[in-house]
Write a protein that holds these residues in place. Structure first.
Motif, PDB file in Angstrom:
ATOM      1  N   PHE A   1       6.926  -2.699  -8.058  1.00 27.72           N
ATOM      2  CA  PHE A   1       5.498  -2.549  -7.792  1.00 27.72           C
ATOM      3  C   PHE A   1       4.740  -3.834  -8.127  1.00 27.72           C
ATOM      4  O   PHE A   1       4.016  -3.891  -9.128  1.00 27.72           O
TER       5      PHE A   1
ATOM      6  N   TYR B   1       6.200   3.120  -1.820  1.00 28.25           N
ATOM      7  CA  TYR B   1       7.223   4.174  -1.907  1.00 28.25           C
ATOM      8  C   TYR B   1       7.952   4.368  -0.585  1.00 28.25           C
ATOM      9  O   TYR B   1       9.067   4.870  -0.566  1.00 28.25           O
ATOM     10  N   LEU B   2       7.325   3.966   0.514  1.00 25.06           N
ATOM     11  CA  LEU B   2       8.047   3.981   1.796  1.00 25.06           C
ATOM     12  C   LEU B   2       8.840   2.686   1.959  1.00 25.06           C
ATOM     13  O   LEU B   2       9.977   2.693   2.453  1.00 25.06           O
TER      14      LEU B   2
ATOM     15  N   MET C   1      -1.582   0.376  -4.087  1.00 20.48           N
ATOM     16  CA  MET C   1      -1.293   1.797  -4.000  1.00 20.48           C
ATOM     17  C   MET C   1      -2.314   2.595  -4.790  1.00 20.48           C
ATOM     18  O   MET C   1      -2.923   3.520  -4.291  1.00 20.48           O
ATOM     19  N   SER C   2      -2.495   2.202  -6.044  1.00 20.30           N
ATOM     20  CA  SER C   2      -3.335   2.991  -6.952  1.00 20.30           C
ATOM     21  C   SER C   2      -4.749   2.431  -7.045  1.00 20.30           C
ATOM     22  O   SER C   2      -5.597   3.027  -7.683  1.00 20.30           O
ATOM     23  N   ASP C   3      -4.975   1.245  -6.439  1.00 19.00           N
ATOM     24  CA  ASP C   3      -6.268   0.591  -6.514  1.00 19.00           C
ATOM     25  C   ASP C   3      -6.594   0.104  -7.926  1.00 19.00           C
ATOM     26  O   ASP C   3      -7.751   0.051  -8.313  1.00 19.00           O
TER      27      ASP C   3
ATOM     28  N   ARG D   1       0.838  -1.200   0.000  1.00 16.82           N
ATOM     29  CA  ARG D   1       0.000   0.000   0.000  1.00 16.82           C
ATOM     30  C   ARG D   1       0.878   1.257   0.000  1.00 16.82           C
ATOM     31  O   ARG D   1       0.548   2.266  -0.614  1.00 16.82           O
ATOM     32  N   TYR D   2       1.987   1.204   0.737  1.00 20.01           N
ATOM     33  CA  TYR D   2       2.929   2.319   0.818  1.00 20.01           C
ATOM     34  C   TYR D   2       4.263   1.882   0.233  1.00 20.01           C
ATOM     35  O   TYR D   2       5.298   1.997   0.885  1.00 20.01           O
TER      36      TYR D   2
ATOM     37  N   LYS E   1       1.983  -7.033  -7.695  1.00 22.49           N
ATOM     38  CA  LYS E   1       0.552  -7.076  -7.415  1.00 22.49           C
ATOM     39  C   LYS E   1       0.242  -8.178  -6.405  1.00 22.49           C
ATOM     40  O   LYS E   1       1.028  -9.101  -6.217  1.00 22.49           O
TER      41      LYS E   1
ATOM     42  N   ASP F   1      -3.045  -3.675  -7.550  1.00 20.77           N
ATOM     43  CA  ASP F   1      -2.016  -2.765  -7.085  1.00 20.77           C
ATOM     44  C   ASP F   1      -2.627  -1.991  -5.921  1.00 20.77           C
ATOM     45  O   ASP F   1      -3.583  -1.229  -6.115  1.00 20.77           O
TER      46      ASP F   1
END
Lengths: 589, 589
Positions: free
Chosen positions: A558, A134-135, A568-570, A131-132, A560, A566
Motif C-alpha cells: 500500500f 486490492y484489485l 484508497m482510504s483518502d 485507488r483499487y 503512497k 493513500d
C-alpha cells in the motif's frame, strides 16, 4: 493446503493428479461460454486451473450458475481432474495439461465489474491502480512481487537468526532529533505541547543495545522521513537493520556477506563472496559515482596531462591548476548522432552541475565533429584517441572542473548515456564501496556535514588532527551497491563520548545543543561501550531489483502517492476538532 | 562465533575445552584481587567465565591493567582454558569447572560506576532502570527475556512461513478511524491541516489483502493506542497479526493451534491440541471471566433456586425476579479470617461493580460467621453447604445481581481471592473462549457496541433478525486465553457490504459517517470479497507469561512510563516553532 476450504491450489494440479477428486477455490478469471460447455479459468494466489462445466457431469444448479456468473466472483468448485483433449493442451501454463470437470459449485460472493482487468499487462494509470489496490494485487505479477518480498525477508531473518542475531523491537514513538531528514512528529496527549518523532532509523537505539550487551542485533525496521516525495521515495520505508559489538569492520562486512549470500541464494541469485571492495575515491574517479553499476564500462579517464600545453585555453588553464581536472568518458555508439542531438546533451550535463559540455564525435567515415577539436594539436588528438580507446562511432564527453565535480558530472552522463544507448546490464552486480570521507563541506549551509552520519568512526583517532584537516579524514564505512543502487550502508561507530562530542562540534553543534539532542547517547558511551558497527539494508530497493521492477511501489502493498496520499482510504484526512483539542493543538489558517 | 573479536562466548567453555587457546570479550563483572592472583568473572550475553591473572603467566602490562580496572569495563583477553582447582569448582555455574589463565589483554573502553549493580536481583526503582536501560538490559534476566522474545517471535514466523503465510507490511501512516481506542495522529506537511493516524491494528488493511487474494497473511505488527497508561499498558505494542481467506472458523482455529503448538514447543512449552473450546457464556457463568484461568477451581455456582423461599428479602426478591441471580464462590481457607478482614472484602467487591458483599464464613470449630445467616433456614443452609462443597475454613461469597453483573463481580472476587490466598497456578493453561455475543449495550454511551469489533461476522445471517434481537446474536469469534490472560483474539469477518453497513448502523453510525470512515472497506467488499477470518496474538503479553515476568515492560527493550515518557531520551520533547509551522500547527496555551 490444510486448514482451507480447498484441497488443492489452482497452481499445483498436473497430469499425475488425473482422476483425483478436488475442491478448488478462487476467482473467475476468464470465462468462455460455448453453449453446451462452459470453460472457466479459476485464479488463486498460486496460479490458474481450467474448469469445465458440462451439463452431463455437473449439477444443474451449478451449470446454471456458471452461465450467469461473472469475472472476479469468488467461487468454490468440486470436481475431478481430467486430461485435456490433445488439441487443447496449453504448454505455456503449468496446469495446461489438465482441467477440472466440475460436479458442484458454491458461489461465495458476487463482484462488481473491476475498474481494470486483472491482467499483468494492463493499460491503467497508477492512480487507478492505487485507488483499487486490492484489485491491483490480484494481478499475478503484483502477487509474485509481494511473495518475493515475503520470501526474501524471511530468508534474511533466518540467516540472521541462525548466526545468533537477536531481533529486538525498538520504539516507533521516540525523540525528535532533526538531523538529516525531517521528522514526522506525533503530539502527546498526556504531555501537551510535547511531541514524539517517528524514527528515521533505529540508529541511536541500536547503539544503546550494543552498550547494553546485545552483541548481535537485527530488526526489520519501519523508518520514516518527511521529505518531498519526488522520484522513487516513500514517507515510510523498511530497512533490515543490523548492529554488532566486539567486532572490527571486517567482522561486520564478513557477517553481512555471509547473510546476504545465503538469503539471495534462496531467491536464486548467486552473489559470489568475498565481495569486491572498491575505495570511495576509486569509485568516484572511475565511475563518477559512489554506487557504480560495474556491469558496463564507459569509465572516466583523467586526460588532464594530455592537454597540459593545449592551445585550447579552457583545457590549458585547467591543466595548469592543481585543483582542476579534465576528465572524459567514451559513449560508444553516440558518435553517429546528429550534431543537434549531441548539442542537447549539454542541458543534461547541466543537471549534474556542469556549465557546459565539450565533446568530440568520431564519425563512422573517419571525420570528427566537435566545437573544440580545432584547438587540438595532432599529438593531443592522438593522446586522446589512445587514452579513450577511440573507434569510429564513439562520442567523447569532457568535464573540466574540480575532482569531485568532474566525477559527479561525468558519473551522471555515464549513467544517462547508458540508459539512452540501452547499454546491456545483465544479471546482478554487487560490490562494496568503502572508506567514505568522514565529512564534506556543504556550500549551501556553509558547514561540514557528515558524509554517512554523525556517529561514524573516523579512521583518524586524534580529534585534534581531524580538526586540522577535516576533509582528508576517512571513515570506517561500507556501502552495499547492487546494480548501480545504494542498496545498503553501514559503518563502525564511535564508542567514546569525547570523540563523539568532538565530531558533533565539527558538525556545527554547540556543546549545549549536542547534549540536548544526543546527551543520552554520549552518556551511555561512558558506561563501557564496546567497539561496534552495523549496517542497514534498503529492503524495498533490493526487492525492487530482485523483482525486476522499476519502482519500490511495485514491491509495497500500500504505497503512497508523491503528495503522501493513500488513494484508497483518502489518508491523510481531516480530524475532528475534539481530537486536536485533546493534543492541545490548533491548525494555522 | 565467527565474525567477532572473540573465539568463544563466555557461556560455552567446558572441561572438554581444557588446553584450548581462546580469546574472550565481555564486561568485567566481579573482580577479586588476591594480591598475587587476580580473579575476574567476565560477562557477555551468553554467560560468565572466570579469568585468572597470574603475574607468572600473564604479560606484565595486562596484570597491571587488571589491578586497576573496574567493573563494567569491556575487555578482550587471550589465554588458555584450565581446570579449576578441585576446591574452587562452582557447580552452580555452567562454566564452573574451568577458568581461563590470561596471557594478554586489551582494555576496550572504561566505564563510570553504574547507578546500580548489574545483578538479577537488585533493589532499584523502575525509573532508574528505565533511565539507564542500556545498563538494565546487561542484567542476565533482562537479556534472557529479550532473547526469549526474539526466539519465540522467530519460531512463530517460521511456523507461519512454513504454512504458506505471506508476510505483508502494511503502512504505519494511515487513516484516522477513531473507533475503539484513541488514535495517535501525525500531521501531514505536504497536506497542511490533514493528519495520518498510527494504526490501532492492521485490521482493515488485512481484510483488503484478503480481497486482494493474498489468502494467507501474517505480520508482526506494531500497533498504537493513545490510552491512559494505567495498569500494564504501553502506547505501542506488538501483535502477531494473521488473516486467512477461503476458510471457515475451524480452519482458522486449526491453523493457529498448529502454529502455536509448534512455536511454543520450541520454547519448551507443550500446548496440547486440539485446544479446549469454552463457550463465552460458560466461561462467564463458571469463572466470571471471558479469559478464565482454569488452573484452579473456585467456580461460580448459581444458588438462586436454594433461596427461592428465603426469609432473607434480598435473596427472595432476586429469586422471584427472572432477570436476577444469586451466585456464590467458595474461597477455601479464607473462612478462618477475622471478621474485620472479611468485611473489608466488600470494598474489593465494589471495584467490580457490587453494591455490597454478602458472605458466610465457616469456622474451623464448626461455627459460622455471617451478617445474613440468621435469615437462612436449615434447609437453605444445607442446600448451600451441598452446592458449594463446604468444609470447615471455607468462605462463601455471594453476588445478587443480573447474570452478567453477578459473573463480573464474582469473577473479580475469584481472581482476587486466588491472589490473596496464593492459590497454586502451576504450568501454563491454554484454551479458546468462543462465540462471544455480537454486541453489548453500553450504559454510558447508551448505544450498542461491538463486543469484539465492528467487522465481526454474526452467526445470524439475516440483518433484520439482528435488529430485532441484537443482544441475542452470537458471532464467529475466538479468544486465545493463556494463564488467565486474553493472549489473542480473532473472528470471522463480514464479507458482504450490505451486512457491514447494517452492523455499522446498529452501532450508531449514520450512513454518511459509516461511508466516510469505512466506505473504502465496504467498496472493496463489493469486488468479490472471499470468506475470511483472522487473529491477533498479543506478543508482549505471551512473552511476559513465557518469561514468568509480571509486566510486559520486562519483555520490551525500551518501554515507556505511565505518562508515556522515555526516561532515557526524555521523549516526548518540545519541538522547534519551525517544525510546528511546517505542519501548519500551533500549540494551545
Amino acid at each position: 493446503m490444510p486448514f482451507s476450504m480447498h484441497t488443492h491450489t489452482c497452481g499445483e494440479l498436473r497430469r499425475g493428479d488425473i482422476g483425483t477428486e478436488v475442491t478448488l477455490t478462487g476467482w473467475v478469471w476468464r470465462r468462455r461460454d460455448h453453449g453446451s460447455l462452459i470453460f472457466v479459468d479459476l485464479r488463486d494466489r498460486a496460479g490458474f486451473t481450467q474448469l469445465q462445466f458440462d451439463p452431463d457431469v455437473c449439477e444443474e444448479e451449478a451449470f446454471r450458475a456458471a452461465e450467469t456468473m461473472r469475472t472476479e466472483w469468488p467461487i468454490l468448485v468440486r470436481g475431478v481432474v481430467c486430461p485435456r483433449p490433445d488439441d487443447q493442451i496449453n504448454e505455456s501454463m503449468v496446469t495446461g495439461e489438465i482441467e477440472v470437470h466440475v460436479k458442484s459449485m458454491e458461489i461465495l460472493n458476487t463482484s462488481k465489474t473491476p475498474a481494470f482487468q486483472i491482467e499483468d499487462h494492463v493499460e491503467v494509470s497508477e492512480d487507478i491502480r492505487l485507488r483499487y489496490r486490492y484489485l491491483d494485487i490480484r494481478r499475478p505479477k503484483m502477487m509474485d512481487n509481494l511473495k518475493l518480498r515475503s520470501d526474501f525477508t524471511f530468508a534474511l531473518r533466518q540467516a540472521l537468526h541462525d548466526r545468533l542475531f537477536m531481533e529486538v523491537e525498538t520504539p516507533a514513538l521516540f525523540k525528535s532529533t532533526p538531523e538529516g531528514a525531517r521528522d514526522f512528529i506525533v503530539p502527546s496527549r498526556l504531555q501537551p505541547g510535547r511531541f514524539y518523532a517517528l524514527p528515521q532509523s533505529p540508529q541511536l537505539l541500536k547503539q544503546l543495545l550494543m552498550v547494553g550487551g546485545v552483541e548481535r542485533y537485527y530488526q526489520v525496521a519501519k523508518c520514516f522521513r518527511d521529505e518531498d516525495l519526488r522520484a522513487d521515495r516513500q514517507p515510510e520505508f523498511t530497512q533490515v537493520d543490523v548492529e554488532m559489538s566486539f567486532v572490527d569492520q571486517d567482522d561486520v562486512m564478513g557477517a553481512l556477506e555471509d547473510v546476504l549470500h545465503e538469503a539471495l541464494g534462496k531467491m536464486g541469485v548467486d552473489m559470489p563472496t568475498p565481495l569486491r571492495r572498491m575505495q570511495y575515491w576509486d569509485a568516484m574517479d572511475t565511475y563518477g559515482s559512489d554506487k557504480p553499476d560495474t556491469r558496463y564500462g564507459m569509465e572516466l579517464h583523467d586526460v588532464t596531462s594530455i592537454f597540459s600545453k593545449s592551445q585550447f585555453k579552457l583545457f590549458a588553464g585547467a591543466a595548469a591548476d592543481p585543483n582542476m581536472y579534465i576528465k572524459a568518458i567514451n559513449a560508444k555508439g553516440a558518435g553517429t548522432w546528429a550534431r543537434s542531438k549531441i548539442d542537447k546533451l549539454g542541458d543534461v550535463a547541466k543537471t549534474f552541475g556542469a556549465k557546459g559540455l565539450a565533446y568530440v564525435a568520431f564519425r563512422e567515415d573517419g571525420s570528427v565533429t566537435s566545437p573544440i577539436v580545432k584547438f587540438f594539436s595532432d599529438e593531443e588528438m592522438e593522446g586522446l584517441r589512445a587514452e579513450m580507446g577511440v573507434e569510429p562511432g564513439d562520442l567523447v564527453l569532457f568535464a573540466v572542473e574540480s575532482r569531485l565535480k568532474c566525477d559527479e558530472i561525468l558519473g551522471g552522463m555515464r549513467s544517462h548515456m547508458a540508459d539512452v544507448l540501452d547499454v546491456k546490464r545483465e544479471g546482478h552486480d554487487f560490490l562494496w564501496v568503502v572508506n567514505f570521507p568522514l565529512l564534506h563541506w556543504d556550500e549551501e549551509t556553509q558547514r561540514y556535514e557528515a558524509e554517512h552520519q554523525p556517529f561514524t568512526l573516523p579512521t583518524e583517532t586524534d580529534p585534534k588532527k581531524i580538526m586540522e584537516h577535516p576533509l582528508e579524514v576517512g571513515s570506517y564505512t561500507y556501502d552495499f551497491v547492487m546494480d548501480g543502487f545504494e542498496a545498503g550502508g553501514g559503518g563502525m561507530r564511535i564508542h567514546n563520548a569525547e570523540m563523539q562530542m568532538a565530531i558533533l562540534k565539527m558538525l556545527g553543534f554547540s556543546e549545549e545543543s549536542a547534549k540536548e539532542q544526543f546527551g543520552f547517547v554520549m552518556e551511555a558511551l561512558e558506561f563501557g561501550a564496546p567497539p561496534m558497527g552495523g549496517f542497514a539494508l534498503g529492503l524495498d530497493r533490493v526487492c525492487m531489483l530482485l523483482a525486476g521492477a522499476d519502482s519500490i511501489r511495485e514491491v509495497m502493498a500500500f504505497p503512497k502517492t508523491t503528495s503522501g496520499s493513500d488513494l484508497m482510504s483518502d489518508a491523510p484526512s481531516v480530524v475532528s476538532p475534539a481530537q486536536l483539542k485533546e493534543v492541545a493543538l490548533s491548525t494555522l489558517q
